[in-house]
Structure formats: structure tokens, C-alpha cells
Write a protein that holds these residues in place. Structure first.
Motif, PDB file in Angstrom:
ATOM      1  N   PRO B   8      60.601  61.740  48.452  1.00  0.00           N
ATOM      2  CA  PRO B   8      61.348  62.538  47.492  1.00  0.00           C
ATOM      3  C   PRO B   8      60.882  63.988  47.518  1.00  0.00           C
ATOM      4  O   PRO B   8      59.872  64.317  48.117  1.00  0.00           O
ATOM      5  CB  PRO B   8      60.991  61.879  46.164  1.00  0.00           C
ATOM      6  N   SER B   9      61.602  64.864  46.851  1.00  0.00           N
ATOM      7  CA  SER B   9      61.182  66.262  46.789  1.00  0.00           C
ATOM      8  C   SER B   9      60.118  66.451  45.699  1.00  0.00           C
ATOM      9  O   SER B   9      59.271  67.334  45.808  1.00  0.00           O
ATOM     10  CB  SER B   9      62.386  67.159  46.521  1.00  0.00           C
ATOM     11  N   ARG B  10      60.224  65.644  44.667  1.00  0.00           N
ATOM     12  CA  ARG B  10      59.219  65.687  43.600  1.00  0.00           C
ATOM     13  C   ARG B  10      58.929  64.282  43.133  1.00  0.00           C
ATOM     14  O   ARG B  10      59.837  63.442  43.068  1.00  0.00           O
ATOM     15  CB  ARG B  10      59.735  66.487  42.391  1.00  0.00           C
ATOM     16  N   VAL B  11      57.684  64.024  42.807  1.00  0.00           N
ATOM     17  CA  VAL B  11      57.337  62.718  42.247  1.00  0.00           C
ATOM     18  C   VAL B  11      56.138  62.887  41.319  1.00  0.00           C
ATOM     19  O   VAL B  11      55.201  63.622  41.627  1.00  0.00           O
ATOM     20  CB  VAL B  11      57.059  61.673  43.356  1.00  0.00           C
ATOM     21  N   ILE B  12      56.230  62.212  40.195  1.00  0.00           N
ATOM     22  CA  ILE B  12      55.129  62.157  39.233  1.00  0.00           C
ATOM     23  C   ILE B  12      54.706  60.699  39.125  1.00  0.00           C
ATOM     24  O   ILE B  12      55.549  59.825  38.927  1.00  0.00           O
ATOM     25  CB  ILE B  12      55.550  62.694  37.853  1.00  0.00           C
ATOM     26  N   CYS B  13      53.433  60.449  39.302  1.00  0.00           N
ATOM     27  CA  CYS B  13      52.977  59.061  39.222  1.00  0.00           C
ATOM     28  C   CYS B  13      51.708  58.986  38.372  1.00  0.00           C
ATOM     29  O   CYS B  13      51.028  59.992  38.150  1.00  0.00           O
ATOM     30  CB  CYS B  13      52.718  58.484  40.612  1.00  0.00           C
ATOM     31  N   LYS B  14      51.437  57.780  37.921  1.00  0.00           N
ATOM     32  CA  LYS B  14      50.236  57.557  37.111  1.00  0.00           C
ATOM     33  C   LYS B  14      49.030  57.382  38.016  1.00  0.00           C
ATOM     34  O   LYS B  14      49.135  56.852  39.142  1.00  0.00           O
ATOM     35  CB  LYS B  14      50.415  56.338  36.224  1.00  0.00           C
ATOM     36  N   SER B  15      47.899  57.776  37.532  1.00  0.00           N
ATOM     37  CA  SER B  15      46.661  57.632  38.274  1.00  0.00           C
ATOM     38  C   SER B  15      46.426  56.165  38.616  1.00  0.00           C
ATOM     39  O   SER B  15      46.613  55.285  37.768  1.00  0.00           O
ATOM     40  CB  SER B  15      45.507  58.177  37.439  1.00  0.00           C
ATOM     41  N   GLY B  16      46.078  55.895  39.866  1.00  0.00           N
ATOM     42  CA  GLY B  16      45.827  54.521  40.298  1.00  0.00           C
ATOM     43  C   GLY B  16      46.998  53.867  41.003  1.00  0.00           C
ATOM     44  O   GLY B  16      46.830  52.830  41.656  1.00  0.00           O
ATOM     45  N   THR B  17      48.158  54.457  40.912  1.00  0.00           N
ATOM     46  CA  THR B  17      49.331  53.898  41.595  1.00  0.00           C
ATOM     47  C   THR B  17      49.474  54.514  42.980  1.00  0.00           C
ATOM     48  O   THR B  17      48.763  55.453  43.340  1.00  0.00           O
ATOM     49  CB  THR B  17      50.606  54.128  40.783  1.00  0.00           C
ATOM     50  N   SER B  18      50.407  53.968  43.750  1.00  0.00           N
ATOM     51  CA  SER B  18      50.654  54.455  45.112  1.00  0.00           C
ATOM     52  C   SER B  18      52.017  55.112  45.216  1.00  0.00           C
ATOM     53  O   SER B  18      52.945  54.730  44.495  1.00  0.00           O
ATOM     54  CB  SER B  18      50.556  53.295  46.106  1.00  0.00           C
ATOM     55  N   VAL B  19      52.114  56.062  46.073  1.00  0.00           N
ATOM     56  CA  VAL B  19      53.366  56.802  46.253  1.00  0.00           C
ATOM     57  C   VAL B  19      53.692  56.885  47.742  1.00  0.00           C
ATOM     58  O   VAL B  19      52.813  57.194  48.553  1.00  0.00           O
ATOM     59  CB  VAL B  19      53.251  58.242  45.690  1.00  0.00           C
ATOM     60  N   LYS B  20      54.943  56.618  48.081  1.00  0.00           N
ATOM     61  CA  LYS B  20      55.362  56.690  49.475  1.00  0.00           C
ATOM     62  C   LYS B  20      56.281  57.881  49.685  1.00  0.00           C
ATOM     63  O   LYS B  20      57.235  58.096  48.923  1.00  0.00           O
ATOM     64  CB  LYS B  20      56.093  55.405  49.900  1.00  0.00           C
ATOM     65  N   ILE B  21      56.000  58.639  50.715  1.00  0.00           N
ATOM     66  CA  ILE B  21      56.828  59.792  51.091  1.00  0.00           C
ATOM     67  C   ILE B  21      57.435  59.503  52.457  1.00  0.00           C
ATOM     68  O   ILE B  21      56.728  59.066  53.376  1.00  0.00           O
ATOM     69  CB  ILE B  21      55.981  61.075  51.153  1.00  0.00           C
ATOM     70  N   GLU B  22      58.737  59.752  52.577  1.00  0.00           N
ATOM     71  CA  GLU B  22      59.429  59.459  53.830  1.00  0.00           C
ATOM     72  C   GLU B  22      59.889  60.740  54.525  1.00  0.00           C
ATOM     73  O   GLU B  22      60.347  61.677  53.868  1.00  0.00           O
ATOM     74  CB  GLU B  22      60.660  58.595  53.567  1.00  0.00           C
ATOM     75  N   CYS B  23      59.778  60.718  55.836  1.00  0.00           N
ATOM     76  CA  CYS B  23      60.339  61.809  56.631  1.00  0.00           C
ATOM     77  C   CYS B  23      61.193  61.221  57.739  1.00  0.00           C
ATOM     78  O   CYS B  23      60.731  60.381  58.502  1.00  0.00           O
ATOM     79  CB  CYS B  23      59.234  62.683  57.226  1.00  0.00           C
ATOM     80  N   ARG B  24      62.421  61.690  57.789  1.00  0.00           N
ATOM     81  CA  ARG B  24      63.351  61.218  58.808  1.00  0.00           C
ATOM     82  C   ARG B  24      63.752  62.356  59.724  1.00  0.00           C
ATOM     83  O   ARG B  24      64.099  63.448  59.272  1.00  0.00           O
ATOM     84  CB  ARG B  24      64.603  60.635  58.153  1.00  0.00           C
ATOM     85  N   SER B  25      63.692  62.091  61.010  1.00  0.00           N
ATOM     86  CA  SER B  25      64.179  63.048  61.996  1.00  0.00           C
ATOM     87  C   SER B  25      65.668  62.791  62.188  1.00  0.00           C
ATOM     88  O   SER B  25      66.067  61.690  62.550  1.00  0.00           O
ATOM     89  CB  SER B  25      63.415  62.861  63.311  1.00  0.00           C
ATOM     90  N   LEU B  26      66.483  63.792  61.923  1.00  0.00           N
ATOM     91  CA  LEU B  26      67.929  63.591  61.888  1.00  0.00           C
ATOM     92  C   LEU B  26      68.620  63.845  63.223  1.00  0.00           C
ATOM     93  O   LEU B  26      69.618  63.203  63.537  1.00  0.00           O
ATOM     94  CB  LEU B  26      68.544  64.497  60.818  1.00  0.00           C
ATOM     95  N   ASP B  27      68.120  64.781  63.973  1.00  0.00           N
ATOM     96  CA  ASP B  27      68.865  65.222  65.159  1.00  0.00           C
ATOM     97  C   ASP B  27      68.300  64.719  66.479  1.00  0.00           C
ATOM     98  O   ASP B  27      68.975  64.808  67.508  1.00  0.00           O
ATOM     99  CB  ASP B  27      68.911  66.761  65.209  1.00  0.00           C
ATOM    100  N   PHE B  28      67.063  64.241  66.455  1.00  0.00           N
ATOM    101  CA  PHE B  28      66.487  63.767  67.703  1.00  0.00           C
ATOM    102  C   PHE B  28      65.399  62.753  67.401  1.00  0.00           C
ATOM    103  O   PHE B  28      64.959  62.610  66.266  1.00  0.00           O
ATOM    104  CB  PHE B  28      65.928  64.932  68.530  1.00  0.00           C
ATOM    105  N   GLN B  29      64.984  62.073  68.423  1.00  0.00           N
ATOM    106  CA  GLN B  29      63.945  61.065  68.257  1.00  0.00           C
ATOM    107  C   GLN B  29      62.585  61.749  68.229  1.00  0.00           C
ATOM    108  O   GLN B  29      62.237  62.478  69.156  1.00  0.00           O
ATOM    109  CB  GLN B  29      64.026  60.043  69.385  1.00  0.00           C
ATOM    110  N   ALA B  30      61.860  61.502  67.166  1.00  0.00           N
ATOM    111  CA  ALA B  30      60.574  62.166  66.973  1.00  0.00           C
ATOM    112  C   ALA B  30      59.441  61.200  67.311  1.00  0.00           C
ATOM    113  O   ALA B  30      59.127  60.308  66.529  1.00  0.00           O
ATOM    114  CB  ALA B  30      60.437  62.654  65.543  1.00  0.00           C
ATOM    115  N   THR B  31      58.860  61.387  68.467  1.00  0.00           N
ATOM    116  CA  THR B  31      57.742  60.518  68.831  1.00  0.00           C
ATOM    117  C   THR B  31      56.485  60.888  68.060  1.00  0.00           C
ATOM    118  O   THR B  31      55.583  60.073  67.915  1.00  0.00           O
ATOM    119  CB  THR B  31      57.458  60.597  70.333  1.00  0.00           C
ATOM    120  N   THR B  32      56.423  62.126  67.588  1.00  0.00           N
ATOM    121  CA  THR B  32      55.253  62.598  66.855  1.00  0.00           C
ATOM    122  C   THR B  32      55.685  63.242  65.550  1.00  0.00           C
ATOM    123  O   THR B  32      56.652  64.001  65.518  1.00  0.00           O
ATOM    124  CB  THR B  32      54.463  63.633  67.679  1.00  0.00           C
TER     125      THR B  32
END
Lengths: 110, 113
Positions: B8-32
Motif C-alpha cells: 500500500p502507499s500508507r499503512v498504520i499498524c500496531k506494534s508487534g504485528t506484521s505488514v506486507k508491502i508488494e511491488c509489481r513490475s508492470l512492463d517487464f519481467q524483473a529478475t531483481t
């Protein structure tokens, strides 16, 4: 590893004047030198870049120079406008891994 | 248009929890995919490099068990901040490259309360 130093940390210029930001790098194997503009809360945006086999590159009001021997490169913005106000980062790249300078906050006074 | 989409662009979470951030390559295959962290008024610091189909490479001082990186496909890399604490609050940015040119995601502002 690579160490990139950037100066000045802040720069205030009158609208219409030029702005110059300078960077040095330590690893002679770095071969790609991009400059980024970052606005608050956003990711960096590439404004100009230069490769190690080129000494100078210009794109309208923006120019970059590279001195490989001295390991330094500079960003020049001419005829500054209020919308040029932002944080600017230089970077040096080796094997696609970027090392960033500390950033320069540019303020253009109207 | 965007080459790399980060959510997400912004996230607020409580201490002790986990947060996942995603990145998608839209135009080409990103090996790195590169993951950076940026504290207020500071520069981008590389945290780790993810490679599709193999383990991520972490920079010195970055805890791999705290910042889990997965790059299971050529178009998706994820960063999970586990057991988040207030000191993990920061701006996280991903990037990939096409040739030498880097393409950055929009960034994720993480606030741990």
C-alpha cells in the motif's frame, strides 16, 4: 562499498538563477550516475543520468557533468522555477546497485 | 505510466504485528528488485536485493528474519516487516531496473503505533 557525498545539503536560489549540486563517489568501478528529484511522500523521479563514457549531458534546463578522473559529478539547473523546489539526490551505480548521496533540499524563491 | 506499482502507499499498524508491502513490475519481467528504507529528511538506504527464485541478499545491519523478502515470480516481490516496532516506522521504496536505469515504486509510508 561505494560512498557518495553530496553538497550542499540545502540550497536557496532566486527564481531565474542557476542551481548547482555536486557529488563525489569513491568506487571507480561505478559506471552510471543518475540524478533524482523527490517530492514529499513520493518515490524518486529520474531527471537526468550520465554514463561513465560521457563527460556531459544536457536536457533543456538541466545538465550533468562527470569527471571520472576526479570521481565527481554535478547537476546544473538553469533558469530555476518554483516547481524546481524539491529534494534532489545523486547516485552512483555499480552492477545496478545504487548508492545515494544524502540529498539537497532546493528552494526556489519567487 | 508507472513501471513499478507498490502497495500500500500508507499503512498504520500496531506494534508487534506484521505488514506486507508488494511491488509489481508492470512492463517487464524483473529478475531483481531492490528494497530501500528512507527515514525522514534522510537518503535512501539499500536494505536488500531480491532475486527471482533465490534467497535475498541483505545489506550489513539489516535483519533478514525481521524483513522477509519473497520474489516468487518475475513480476512480484514482497517485503514483510515482522513484529513491527515504532522504530520501524519509515518510508519503504522498491525499485527494479531496465539496463542501468532504475524504476521506483511509489513508496510505502509505514507507521507503527
Amino acid at each position: 562499498g561505494e560512498n557518495v557525498e553530496q553538497h550542499p545539503s540545502t540550497l536557496s536560489v532566486q527564481e531565474g538563477d542557476s542551481a548547482v549540486i555536486k557529488c563525489t563517489y569513491s568506487d571507480s568501478a561505478s559506471n552510471y550516475f543518475p540524478w533524482y528529484k523527490q517530492e514529499l511522500g513520493k518515490g524518486p523521479q529520474l531527471i537526468i543520468d550520465i554514463r561513465s563514457n560521457v563527460g556531459e549531458k544536457k536536457d533543456q534546463r538541466i545538465a550533468v557533468t562527470l569527471n571520472k578522473t576526479a570521481k565527481h559529478f554535478s547537476l546544473h539547473i538553469t533558469e530555476t522555477q518554483p516547481e524546481d523546489s524539491a529534494v534532489y539526490f545523486c547516485a552512483a551505480s555499480k552492477n545496478y546497485k545504487l548508492s545515494f548521496g544524502a540529498g539537497t533540499t532546493v528552494t526556489v524563491r519567487a | 505510466g508507472a513501471v513499478v506499482s507498490q502497495h500500500p502507499s500508507r499503512v498504520i499498524c500496531k506494534s508487534g504485528t506484521s505488514v506486507k508491502i508488494e511491488c509489481r513490475s508492470l512492463d517487464f519481467q524483473a529478475t531483481t528488485m531492490f528494497w530501500y528504507r528512507q527515514f525522514p529528511k534522510q537518503s535512501l538506504m539499500l536494505m536488500a536485493t531480491s532475486n527471482e527464485g533465490s534467497k535475498a541478499t541483505y545489506e550489513q545491519g539489516v535483519e533478514k528474519d525481521k524483513f522477509l523478502i519473497n520474489h516468487a515470480s518475475l513480476t512480484l516481490s514482497t517485503l514483510t516487516v515482522t513484529s513491527a516496532h515504532p522504530e520501524d516506522s519509515s518510508f519503504y521504496i522498491c525499485s527494479t531496473h531496465w539496463g542501468p536505469e532504475a524504476f521506483f515504486g511509489q513508496g510505502t509510508r509505514l507507521t507503527v503505533v
